[in-house]
Design an enzyme around this catalytic site. Sequence first.
Site, PDB file in Angstrom:
ATOM      1  N   ASN A  82      24.377 -50.991  33.384  1.00 55.14           N
ATOM      2  CA  ASN A  82      23.350 -51.511  32.482  1.00 55.14           C
ATOM      3  C   ASN A  82      22.647 -50.401  31.703  1.00 55.14           C
ATOM      4  OD1 ASN A  82      20.997 -53.434  31.714  1.00 55.14           O
ATOM      5  ND2 ASN A  82      20.008 -51.780  32.872  1.00 55.14           N
ATOM      6  N   TYR A 147      25.382 -46.932  18.518  1.00 55.23           N
ATOM      7  CA  TYR A 147      25.195 -47.968  19.546  1.00 55.23           C
ATOM      8  C   TYR A 147      26.293 -49.032  19.456  1.00 55.23           C
ATOM      9  CZ  TYR A 147      22.492 -51.380  22.351  1.00 55.23           C
ATOM     10  OH  TYR A 147      22.063 -52.286  23.295  1.00 55.23           O
ATOM     11  N   LYS A 151      28.898 -49.836  22.435  1.00 51.98           N
ATOM     12  CA  LYS A 151      28.927 -51.172  23.042  1.00 51.98           C
ATOM     13  C   LYS A 151      30.266 -51.853  22.800  1.00 51.98           C
ATOM     14  CE  LYS A 151      24.818 -51.377  24.963  1.00 51.98           C
ATOM     15  NZ  LYS A 151      24.656 -51.543  26.413  1.00 51.98           N
TER      16      LYS A 151
END
Length: 240
Positions: A82, A147, A151
């Site tokens: 996470n 990002y 991801k």
Amino acid sequence: MARVAIVTGGSRGIGEAISVALRDAGMTVAANYAGNDERAREFTERTGIKTYQWDVSDYDACLAGVAEVESELGPVDVVVNNAGITRDGTMKRMERQAWDDVIDINLGGCFNMAKAVWNGMNERKYGRIVNIGSINGQAGQYGQVNYAAAKSGIHGFTKALAQEGARAGITVNAIAPGYIDTDMVAAVPPDVLEKIVAKIPVGRLGQASEIARGVTFLCAEEGGFITGSTLSINGGQHMY
Ligand code: CAA
């Protein structure tokens, strides 16, 4: 015996909700955190969940951290990757460091943690790995090349590792959260965030507990046939 779970970035935000949900599901949880000692102490006092400090982008630190958890709590059966950061900025302004930091922590951390538990899970023929991706890894987002790439990488990593773990009883899945009410989203300029929320069909930000619920589902003993999947929890903002 209770399953042992590690949640990276597990003392704040979405990670905190995941740590608590897995604890409530009967697991022994180790919440990893990067550096906010005060928050980690406060989290442990409030929840009774032990915290462990290491940097997920540091490969050796992950090996040592997992070894420490295993010596104190037992073999790790569940990992929730996470931990993640943002360093938003348009391509014009983004420095190389902002690229490296986001790739190393958000994506590199997944490799480091999976590697640290992989042999043990294979030997014991059981494992649950859940990687927290993002709607912005699926759809892209202005000002987030770093990002979105990290991801998106997590989503590919998940599908590849799922194939390698399948015969050994290790499931590997991803969750793709939309915009969740956390410090990370609160850092988005209010005018930009307002426009984003206006495009969420459900009409609000998500709650961390709504992501945690998905993680608990994927980590259940009964989840053995769910692998390589991506569960989108985004209020309908992105459907495909
Ligand atoms: N599409 C096209 N153009 C856009 C745009 C978009 N989506 N957003 C902004 N622009 C334009 C603006 O209109 C502006 O144009 P002009 O110069 O012609 O007026 C130009 O791009 C510059 O925009 P900003 O003023 O926003 O630029 P900035 O440098 O001040 O800020 C930014 C850029 C940092 C990326 C800022 O826009 C921002 O923070 N955006 C939000 C990014 C975001 O959603 N991050 C998510 C964080 S939460 C998260 O990541 C969790 C998760 O998994 C969902």
